[in-house]
Write a protein that holds these residues in place. Structure first.
Motif, mmCIF file in Angstrom:
data_model
loop_
_atom_site.group_PDB
_atom_site.id
_atom_site.type_symbol
_atom_site.label_atom_id
_atom_site.label_comp_id
_atom_site.label_asym_id
_atom_site.label_seq_id
_atom_site.Cartn_x
_atom_site.Cartn_y
_atom_site.Cartn_z
ATOM 1 N N GLY A 78 0.818 -1.208 0.000
ATOM 2 C CA GLY A 78 0.000 0.000 0.000
ATOM 3 C C GLY A 78 0.850 1.256 0.000
ATOM 4 O O GLY A 78 1.868 1.333 -0.694
ATOM 5 N N SER A 79 0.442 2.234 0.834
ATOM 6 C CA SER A 79 1.095 3.548 0.755
ATOM 7 C C SER A 79 2.569 3.490 1.179
ATOM 8 O O SER A 79 3.384 4.264 0.679
ATOM 9 C CB SER A 79 0.324 4.574 1.584
ATOM 10 O OG SER A 79 0.196 4.074 2.891
ATOM 11 N N ALA A 80 2.930 2.565 2.078
ATOM 12 C CA ALA A 80 4.336 2.472 2.499
ATOM 13 C C ALA A 80 5.216 2.108 1.300
ATOM 14 O O ALA A 80 6.316 2.639 1.135
ATOM 15 C CB ALA A 80 4.491 1.430 3.601
ATOM 16 N N THR A 81 4.718 1.216 0.448
ATOM 17 C CA THR A 81 5.480 0.822 -0.745
ATOM 18 C C THR A 81 5.606 2.019 -1.697
ATOM 19 O O THR A 81 6.696 2.304 -2.226
ATOM 20 C CB THR A 81 4.792 -0.371 -1.450
ATOM 21 O OG1 THR A 81 4.670 -1.419 -0.497
ATOM 22 C CG2 THR A 81 5.575 -0.865 -2.639
ATOM 23 N N ASP A 82 4.496 2.748 -1.886
ATOM 24 C CA ASP A 82 4.567 3.940 -2.755
ATOM 25 C C ASP A 82 5.567 4.945 -2.212
ATOM 26 O O ASP A 82 6.305 5.565 -2.976
ATOM 27 C CB ASP A 82 3.176 4.590 -2.880
ATOM 28 C CG ASP A 82 2.294 3.844 -3.872
ATOM 29 O OD1 ASP A 82 2.824 3.394 -4.909
ATOM 30 O OD2 ASP A 82 1.087 3.679 -3.605
ATOM 31 N N ALA A 83 5.591 5.109 -0.895
ATOM 32 C CA ALA A 83 6.506 6.095 -0.291
ATOM 33 C C ALA A 83 7.961 5.701 -0.550
ATOM 34 O O ALA A 83 8.780 6.549 -0.922
ATOM 35 C CB ALA A 83 6.234 6.205 1.209
ATOM 36 N N VAL A 84 8.277 4.407 -0.410
ATOM 37 C CA VAL A 84 9.655 3.964 -0.663
ATOM 38 C C VAL A 84 10.008 4.200 -2.132
ATOM 39 O O VAL A 84 11.090 4.718 -2.463
ATOM 40 C CB VAL A 84 9.849 2.473 -0.285
ATOM 41 C CG1 VAL A 84 11.205 1.963 -0.748
ATOM 42 C CG2 VAL A 84 9.700 2.270 1.207
#
Ligand code: 6PG
Length: 472
Positions: A78-84
């Motif tokens: 989710g968003s954690a993957t997008d942030a990385v």
């Protein structure tokens, strides 16, 4: 020092084990974690004495890697993957490759593959199965993306993967989000089998009054058979015989009966419905988890409509490995795989994944949670008939169903009379009974639709679309 072969972002248990696996297989590595103290702890502990370095910042991390860079992200979906991705792509250069090894939603992966490839980076969405032990010793991996990106990591993945008699448990799955799609369906099958084995446990416990030790012996015997030999049966046996250290109580009996879920089972069901694939056994397992979460309501209703188990029936006995129950569990397990494979077949066409079904069965034979002896039969079935509509059309599976369906019906009807819920076993029975019914009652559904809404219907005896002026 020379630059490292491989980079890992995210030092959770899976991340730690995967980087240790890569290093053991000859790939010097660099790790990065959001909190540097975790990196330091790892390097002092499990990572000590290995060719693994730590980076403090993401920029430093990228610079420590040889080009083209190969970076595995093991972060929350989710968003954690997008942030990385956003953070790291500032420092990447043409040809560098990002691999997402989390349980991402396949639509997210589709989007990311397009986005990253358009920036001249490679992007692989890779399902990884096997839990923490598998990650360390050899998981099953399901990478999807462009074939060129896969080629760049093939040597790394084939070394890291579990090995079975016909090769490593990794292959190029297909384009876009296909790797994560295949992993999602793997998990749907996993949900099904976990629930089926739990239903068998419930029946042995409540109908036959068997102890955890006695039940574990049955699962152990089942694990020796072609139909049920599998990792999930093996750990069921283990779970049932594990005692609490201080009290010697069966640990299983101390656990709250509410099953959690992180999303992949739900995504499997949603995808199947969208694709028009019938997966009642897998759906029943998801619903069983939802029902399990209603603990307070269940406790209240238990006293207003109590179940009195007055219908004791024969589940078989130890000497015949509980034959009727064994047959029922075997067929429900076959149904879980059959339904999962059907989703893959349909997605292969509709999403343009062009999945190679024998290879998918092959990479599931080792390392992953649903590994089992049956997968060899599944692999053979798709080698024989690449366009197989359902496992039921394969000779071996057809014979299994034909010879065991009476026992499945017996177990389901007896459990129903006794008031013990068996959602996966009963859905499987309906599934196979529907499959073997040439004329289902949907002619009446069609009649009703035409009667109230002039939706029209087709006829058995002539071509075309028909409407009737139904009697008032
Ligand atoms: C695996 C597992 C794993 C998954 C868990 C949790 O293949 O190793 O599928 O990836 O995260 O099994 O799934 P639920 O929490 O949804 O049961």
């Amino acid at each position: 020092m020379s630059k490292a072969h491989f980079g890992l972002v995210g030092l959770g248990v899976m991340g730690e084990n995967l980087v240790l696996n890569a290093e053991r297989n000859g790939f010097s590595s660099v790790v990065f974690n959001r909190t540097f103290s975790k990196t330091e702890e790892f390097l002092r502990g499990r990572g000590a004495g290995k060719r693994i370095l730590g980076a403090k910042t993401i920029e430093e991390f990228v610079l420590m890697l040889e080009r083209p860079r190969r970076i595995l992200m093991m972060v929350k979906a989710g968003s954690a993957t997008d942030a990385v991705i956003e953070n790291i792509s500032k420092y990447l250069e043409e040809g560098d490759l990002l691999i997402d090894g989390g349980n991402s939603q396949f639509q997210d992966t589709e989007r990311r593959v397009k986005q990253l490839e358009s920036q001249s980076f490679g992007y692989i969405g890779m399902g990884v199965s096997g839990g923490s032990k598998g990650a360390l010793e050899g998981p099953s991996m399901m990478p999807g993306g462009t074939e060129a990106s896969y080629k760049a990591i093939e040597s790394l993945l084939t070394k890291m993967a579990a090995q079975v008699e016909d090769g490593p448990c990794v292959t190029y799955v297909g384009p876009g989000g296909s790797g994560h799609f295949v992993k999602t369906v793997h998990n749907g099958i996993e949900y099904g089998i976990e629930q089926i084995l739990s239903e068998a446990y419930d029946l042995m416990k409540r109908i036959k009054g068997m102890s955890c030790n006695e039940m574990s012996e049955i699962f152990s015997a089942w694990n020796e058979t072609e139909e049920l030999s599998s990792y999930l049966v093996e750990i069921t046996e283990l779970c049932l015989r594990t005692k609490e250290k201080d009290t010697n109580l069966d640990v299983v009996e101390t656990i709250l009966d509410k099953a959690g879920q992180k999303g992949t089972g739900l995504w499997t069901v949603v995808s199947a419905l969208e694709l028009g694939v019938s997966i009642p056994t897998i759906y029943a397992s998801l619903n069983a988890r939802v029902m399990s979460s209603l603990k307070d309501q269940r406790l209240k209703i238990e006293s207003t409509i109590p179940v009195e188990i007055d219908h004791i029936f024969d589940l078989g006995n130890k000497s015949d490995n509980m034959k009727p129950l064994f047959d029922a569990v075997s067929l429900a397990t076959i149904a879980s795989y059959a339904q999962g494979m059907d989703i893959l077949m349909e997605a292969s066409d509709v999403y343009g994944y062009s999945l190679h079904m024998p290879s998918i069965a092959q990479i599931w034979k080792g390392g992953c949670i649903i590994r089992s002896k049956l997968l060899r039969r599944i692999q053979e079935a798709y080698v024989k008939e690449p366009k197989l509509k359902n496992l039921i059309f394969d000779e071996w599976f057809n014979a299994q169903i034909a010879s065991k369906i009476k026992n499945l019906a017996y177990i389901v009807s007896s459990a129903t009379k006794a008031g013990v819920p068996v959602p996966c076993l009963s859905s499987t029975l309906d599934y196979f009974n529907s499959y073997r019914t040439g004329r289902l009652p949907q002619n009446l559904v069609q009649a009703m639709r035409d009667c109230f809404g002039s939706h029209t219907y087709e006829r058995l005896d002539k071509e075309g679309s028909f409407h009737t002026e139904w009697l008032k």
